[in-house]
Write an enzyme that holds these catalytic residues in place. Structure first.
Site, PDB file in Angstrom:
ATOM      1  N   CYS A 130       0.827  -1.213   0.000  1.00 34.93           N
ATOM      2  CA  CYS A 130       0.000   0.000   0.000  1.00 34.93           C
ATOM      3  C   CYS A 130       0.855   1.254   0.000  1.00 34.93           C
ATOM      4  CB  CYS A 130      -0.967   0.001   1.182  1.00 34.93           C
ATOM      5  SG  CYS A 130      -0.169  -0.053   2.790  1.00 34.93           S
TER       6      CYS A 130
ATOM      7  N   HIS B 285      -1.266   1.302   7.705  1.00 37.76           N
ATOM      8  CA  HIS B 285      -1.762   1.225   6.336  1.00 37.76           C
ATOM      9  C   HIS B 285      -1.697   2.611   5.708  1.00 37.76           C
ATOM     10  CE1 HIS B 285      -4.062  -0.181   2.932  1.00 37.76           C
ATOM     11  NE2 HIS B 285      -5.029   0.698   3.147  1.00 37.76           N
TER      12      HIS B 285
END
Length: 433
Positions: free
Chosen positions: A52, A382
């Site tokens: 990510c 994240h």
């Protein structure tokens, strides 16, 4: 190494760079259909296990229209006689035939930026599985997205990730979380390295051909010795992202001011609790006293003296990338921690901390991209990106693309209490994974 980033583009110079919707014909009553454009694409990127950090930066750079257009317009340099070259050359549009093998092969940076719409196609440009360089991997990925006849979907950036792992072992782990800011810096510098290597290859091929074809050998040798391109002679990365800082030091004894310049592709700024980007930039350029063990050696005094030091911006970049340093090493804990401070950032920004004679010092930057780290610490979490395109804000979370109201963006300013919370992500253009 805290990461948070916001990306600002110069306003309005880089706004609506030719990729906006096709206007309806005012001479007709019927409203003509609007063609899909590169800026209208809403494609999510598949995550291959802790990727990510790359997806968020790739999305932010894609919607930096001048960068994307220059990348997509690049084509592979054809083979020159006795020389195989993998290079980026400039082409007005995708699909333009390759430049013939001659002694005047243009490089991507020898031609001006000219935004253009992708060609109308029933199928997207394919992504080659084994790109020769990281730059070509990024180019094929952006070309695939921008020429896709659909406006939504999912793309697997497998070839890019594979090439990234090939050229840098740091990114090979599928379990270790990576830093988006470090990835951005590596990507931009790698693009510079590959473009300059291609330029040298083209130049060497041209010189070799000159030695064969030119009657006056000595004249050709003289030409080749003066035709080198300096490292910072403007690759597309330097043209867009490079600015210049100057460090001014004033001796408090003789008042002599000395200065030292250094280039930057992004500005990393320290943050404080319940602050703002403007306040952080002010602190970035605040005066610092050099005294006691940190005295400054003054060339005029020929001795160590107390001095005042200050950092200012000498040349503004065309695209401004700010990195909010949310990861900090804490001595008492002997580890890096995430600072979840609330730091507000504006949607438009003027940099005030410039030298007095800076060119176009009042230029206005418009926020268009934010890379956010969501998580409590530097080793887990994240990354997502929040991007403005065609007047609307979107959240790109790997394969998921969803709208977000501008009024909701302050939720990503951080935690007012300063504690680490899952939603206290960073905001800016690049951050942690």
């Amino acid at each position: 190494m805290a990461k948070i980033r916001t990306i600002f583009k110069q306003h309005p110079a880089h706004q609506n760079t030719g990729n906006g919707p096709t206007p309806a014909n005012s001479d007709k009553d019927a409203v003509l259909p609007v063609l899909s454009t590169a800026d209208a694409k809403k494609f999510g990127l598949e995550n291959f296990g802790n990727t990510c950090y790359a997806n968020s930066v790739i999305q932010a750079l894609y919607f930096c229209a001048p960068f994307r257009d220059l990348v997509v317009q690049a084509i592979e340099v054809p083979q020159l006689p006795n020389q195989t070259i993998n290079s980026a050359t400039s082409s007005p549009t995708l699909g333009t035939p390759s430049t013939p093998a001659t002694t005047s092969v243009p490089t991507i940076d020898s031609m001006p930026y000219s935004p253009s719409k992708p060609p109308i196609s029933t199928t997207p440009i394919p992504i080659p599985p084994h790109p020769p360089t990281l730059f070509s991997a990024l180019r094929s990925l952006y070309a695939h997205i921008s020429t896709n006849p659909a406006e939504r979907g999912t793309v697997a950036p497998r070839a890019f990730i594979d090439k990234l792992k090939e050229v840098n072992e740091i990114f090979r782990s599928t379990t270790m979380h990576q830093d988006a800011h470090e990835f951005l810096n590596f990507l931009l510098n790698k693009i510079v390295e590959e473009i300059e290597e291609d330029k040298r290859s083209v130049q060497q091929a041209k010189e070799k051909e000159s030695l064969v074809n030119v009657d006056d050998l000595s004249n050709s040798v003289t030409t080749s010795s003066t035709s080198g391109i300096s490292p910072h002679d403007a690759t597309l990365v330097h043209k867009l992202f490079e600015g210049v800082l100057t460090s001014e030091t004033r001796c408090l004894t003789c008042e002599t001011i000395s200065s030292r310049d250094e280039s930057f592709l992004d500005l990393s700024i320290d943050i404080e609790q319940n602050s703002s980007v403007t306040a952080c930039l002010r602190q970035f350029s605040a005066s610092e006293m050099l005294c006691q063990k940190n005295k400054f050696f003054c060339d005029s005094c020929c001795d160590l003296q107390e001095a005042e030091k200050r950092m200012k911006i000498k040349r503004l970049p065309n695209v401004l990338a700010l990195h909010l340093k949310r990861f900090k090493y804490q001595e008492d804990l002997q580890k890096y921690v995430k600072l979840a401070y609330r730091v507000a950032f504006p949607f438009e920004l003027r940099l005030f901390n410039t030298v007095d004679d800076a060119e176009d010092a009042d230029r206005l930057y418009e926020l268009f991209g934010i890379v956010v780290h969501i998580g409590n610490g530097p080793h887990h979490g994240h990354y997502i990106s929040i991007i403005k395109t065609l007047g609307s804000w979107l959240v790109f979370d790997d394969v998921t693309v969803s709208p977000i109201a501008e009024a909701d963006i302050p939720k990503y300013f951080g935690d007012p209490a300063g504690s680490s919370s899952p939603n206290s992500g960073s905001r800016s253009r690049s951050q942690h994974q």
